[in-house]
Write a protein that holds these residues in place. Sequence first.
Motif, PDB file in Angstrom:
ATOM      1  N   LEU A   7    -115.781 -22.439  33.792  1.00 28.37           N
ATOM      2  CA  LEU A   7    -116.393 -21.988  32.547  1.00 28.37           C
ATOM      3  C   LEU A   7    -115.945 -22.878  31.373  1.00 28.37           C
ATOM      4  O   LEU A   7    -116.745 -23.282  30.542  1.00 28.37           O
ATOM      5  N   LYS A   8    -114.638 -23.186  31.343  1.00 34.75           N
ATOM      6  CA  LYS A   8    -114.125 -24.056  30.291  1.00 34.75           C
ATOM      7  C   LYS A   8    -114.759 -25.439  30.373  1.00 34.75           C
ATOM      8  O   LYS A   8    -115.118 -26.034  29.362  1.00 34.75           O
ATOM      9  N   ARG A   9    -114.928 -25.978  31.562  1.00 33.33           N
ATOM     10  CA  ARG A   9    -115.541 -27.287  31.745  1.00 33.33           C
ATOM     11  C   ARG A   9    -116.985 -27.275  31.257  1.00 33.33           C
ATOM     12  O   ARG A   9    -117.439 -28.186  30.551  1.00 33.33           O
ATOM     13  N   VAL A  10    -117.728 -26.212  31.563  1.00 35.25           N
ATOM     14  CA  VAL A  10    -119.121 -26.099  31.146  1.00 35.25           C
ATOM     15  C   VAL A  10    -119.201 -26.028  29.610  1.00 35.25           C
ATOM     16  O   VAL A  10    -120.031 -26.700  28.985  1.00 35.25           O
ATOM     17  N   VAL A  11    -118.323 -25.229  29.035  1.00 35.81           N
ATOM     18  CA  VAL A  11    -118.306 -25.100  27.572  1.00 35.81           C
ATOM     19  C   VAL A  11    -117.956 -26.446  26.940  1.00 35.81           C
ATOM     20  O   VAL A  11    -118.564 -26.867  25.953  1.00 35.81           O
ATOM     21  N   ASP A  12    -116.979 -27.144  27.504  1.00 39.83           N
ATOM     22  CA  ASP A  12    -116.600 -28.464  26.986  1.00 39.83           C
ATOM     23  C   ASP A  12    -117.761 -29.448  27.057  1.00 39.83           C
ATOM     24  O   ASP A  12    -117.981 -30.238  26.129  1.00 39.83           O
ATOM     25  N   GLU A  13    -118.508 -29.411  28.147  1.00 38.62           N
ATOM     26  CA  GLU A  13    -119.661 -30.305  28.291  1.00 38.62           C
ATOM     27  C   GLU A  13    -120.723 -29.998  27.242  1.00 38.62           C
ATOM     28  O   GLU A  13    -121.301 -30.905  26.639  1.00 38.62           O
ATOM     29  N   GLN A  14    -120.960 -28.712  27.021  1.00 36.88           N
ATOM     30  CA  GLN A  14    -121.956 -28.328  26.022  1.00 36.88           C
ATOM     31  C   GLN A  14    -121.524 -28.767  24.617  1.00 36.88           C
ATOM     32  O   GLN A  14    -122.328 -29.265  23.822  1.00 36.88           O
ATOM     33  N   CYS A  15    -120.241 -28.591  24.334  1.00 39.22           N
ATOM     34  CA  CYS A  15    -119.719 -29.025  23.030  1.00 39.22           C
ATOM     35  C   CYS A  15    -119.863 -30.532  22.886  1.00 39.22           C
ATOM     36  O   CYS A  15    -120.231 -31.027  21.806  1.00 39.22           O
ATOM     37  N   ALA A  16    -119.563 -31.262  23.939  1.00 36.57           N
ATOM     38  CA  ALA A  16    -119.671 -32.718  23.888  1.00 36.57           C
ATOM     39  C   ALA A  16    -121.121 -33.128  23.659  1.00 36.57           C
ATOM     40  O   ALA A  16    -121.402 -34.036  22.868  1.00 36.57           O
ATOM     41  N   LEU A  17    -122.067 -32.464  24.319  1.00 35.02           N
ATOM     42  CA  LEU A  17    -123.485 -32.779  24.138  1.00 35.02           C
ATOM     43  C   LEU A  17    -123.933 -32.477  22.703  1.00 35.02           C
ATOM     44  O   LEU A  17    -124.666 -33.258  22.099  1.00 35.02           O
ATOM     45  N   GLU A  18    -123.485 -31.351  22.162  1.00 39.64           N
ATOM     46  CA  GLU A  18    -123.850 -31.004  20.789  1.00 39.64           C
ATOM     47  C   GLU A  18    -123.215 -31.979  19.808  1.00 39.64           C
ATOM     48  O   GLU A  18    -123.824 -32.348  18.804  1.00 39.64           O
ATOM     49  N   PHE A  19    -121.984 -32.388  20.097  1.00 40.24           N
ATOM     50  CA  PHE A  19    -121.295 -33.335  19.221  1.00 40.24           C
ATOM     51  C   PHE A  19    -122.017 -34.678  19.202  1.00 40.24           C
ATOM     52  O   PHE A  19    -122.154 -35.308  18.162  1.00 40.24           O
ATOM     53  N   VAL A  20    -122.495 -35.112  20.355  1.00 42.32           N
ATOM     54  CA  VAL A  20    -123.236 -36.368  20.442  1.00 42.32           C
ATOM     55  C   VAL A  20    -124.549 -36.243  19.675  1.00 42.32           C
ATOM     56  O   VAL A  20    -125.020 -37.202  19.064  1.00 42.32           O
ATOM     57  N   ASP A  21    -125.140 -35.054  19.659  1.00 43.71           N
ATOM     58  CA  ASP A  21    -126.432 -34.833  19.015  1.00 43.71           C
ATOM     59  C   ASP A  21    -126.316 -34.671  17.487  1.00 43.71           C
ATOM     60  O   ASP A  21    -127.307 -34.779  16.779  1.00 43.71           O
ATOM     61  N   LEU A  22    -125.118 -34.454  16.955  1.00 40.39           N
ATOM     62  CA  LEU A  22    -124.938 -34.223  15.513  1.00 40.39           C
ATOM     63  C   LEU A  22    -125.439 -35.378  14.647  1.00 40.39           C
ATOM     64  O   LEU A  22    -126.144 -35.136  13.658  1.00 40.39           O
ATOM     65  N   PRO A  23    -125.116 -36.640  14.952  1.00 36.20           N
ATOM     66  CA  PRO A  23    -125.634 -37.715  14.098  1.00 36.20           C
ATOM     67  C   PRO A  23    -127.159 -37.750  14.038  1.00 36.20           C
ATOM     68  O   PRO A  23    -127.744 -38.028  12.992  1.00 36.20           O
ATOM     69  N   ARG A  24    -127.810 -37.464  15.134  1.00 33.67           N
ATOM     70  CA  ARG A  24    -129.262 -37.442  15.152  1.00 33.67           C
ATOM     71  C   ARG A  24    -129.787 -36.325  14.244  1.00 33.67           C
ATOM     72  O   ARG A  24    -130.776 -36.493  13.536  1.00 33.67           O
ATOM     73  N   GLN A  25    -129.105 -35.190  14.230  1.00 30.21           N
ATOM     74  CA  GLN A  25    -129.518 -34.087  13.361  1.00 30.21           C
ATOM     75  C   GLN A  25    -129.191 -34.386  11.893  1.00 30.21           C
ATOM     76  O   GLN A  25    -129.859 -33.901  10.983  1.00 30.21           O
ATOM     77  N   LEU A  26    -128.172 -35.187  11.663  1.00 33.70           N
ATOM     78  CA  LEU A  26    -127.740 -35.489  10.316  1.00 33.70           C
ATOM     79  C   LEU A  26    -128.630 -36.531   9.629  1.00 33.70           C
ATOM     80  O   LEU A  26    -128.805 -36.506   8.411  1.00 33.70           O
ATOM     81  N   ASP A  27    -129.216 -37.432  10.383  1.00 28.83           N
ATOM     82  CA  ASP A  27    -130.046 -38.502   9.819  1.00 28.83           C
ATOM     83  C   ASP A  27    -131.160 -37.992   8.899  1.00 28.83           C
ATOM     84  O   ASP A  27    -131.318 -38.500   7.784  1.00 28.83           O
ATOM     85  N   PRO A  28    -131.960 -36.985   9.291  1.00 26.82           N
ATOM     86  CA  PRO A  28    -133.006 -36.503   8.370  1.00 26.82           C
ATOM     87  C   PRO A  28    -132.434 -35.911   7.083  1.00 26.82           C
ATOM     88  O   PRO A  28    -133.006 -36.074   5.997  1.00 26.82           O
ATOM     89  N   LYS A  29    -131.287 -35.274   7.194  1.00 25.70           N
ATOM     90  CA  LYS A  29    -130.677 -34.677   5.998  1.00 25.70           C
ATOM     91  C   LYS A  29    -130.184 -35.776   5.056  1.00 25.70           C
ATOM     92  O   LYS A  29    -130.311 -35.658   3.836  1.00 25.70           O
ATOM     93  N   ILE A  30    -129.640 -36.844   5.606  1.00 29.53           N
ATOM     94  CA  ILE A  30    -129.196 -37.974   4.785  1.00 29.53           C
ATOM     95  C   ILE A  30    -130.401 -38.608   4.089  1.00 29.53           C
ATOM     96  O   ILE A  30    -130.354 -38.918   2.892  1.00 29.53           O
ATOM     97  N   LEU A  31    -131.493 -38.781   4.843  1.00 26.42           N
ATOM     98  CA  LEU A  31    -132.708 -39.355   4.254  1.00 26.42           C
ATOM     99  C   LEU A  31    -133.248 -38.463   3.129  1.00 26.42           C
ATOM    100  O   LEU A  31    -133.628 -38.954   2.059  1.00 26.42           O
ATOM    101  N   LYS A  32    -133.248 -37.157   3.349  1.00 30.31           N
ATOM    102  CA  LYS A  32    -133.721 -36.215   2.334  1.00 30.31           C
ATOM    103  C   LYS A  32    -132.829 -36.305   1.086  1.00 30.31           C
ATOM    104  O   LYS A  32    -133.325 -36.308  -0.054  1.00 30.31           O
TER     105      LYS A  32
END
Length: 138
Positions: A7-32
Amino acid sequence: MKEEIELKRVVDEQCALEFVDLPRQLDPKILKCKNLEEKNTILGAKLRQKSGPEDCNKSLFVELNKKCKESESLKAVNALLMEQIDLQHPPATPLTVLQSHQPVPDTTLANKYEDLLVVHEDVKKKLIAKEDFESHSK
């Protein structure tokens, strides 16, 4: 215990995936944000153009006129008050009598005279300052 580790490994993987996705989510906000900064700069420039020195001078001119009118009305009130004082009080003891240390028949009269003398000097100073201000502002 194995389930908890899994369970901890799965949660860690999900956190890592979300962390990798943060810059992509941040780009539109920076542009705005950059777009809003540009609009703010443009609006600021337009506002400065609209309210230039002429507008400031106009508002200062209006304020100066208000103060001049107020000063004139205060002069009129002062003149009326001086007339009322003259009507209510007997003629003041001359300054030479007070300066020569001769006894004054009524001490309250001397006190009133001193008070009026102070007020008179104060009014004279204010009038001179106002006249100086008016002559410099023309």
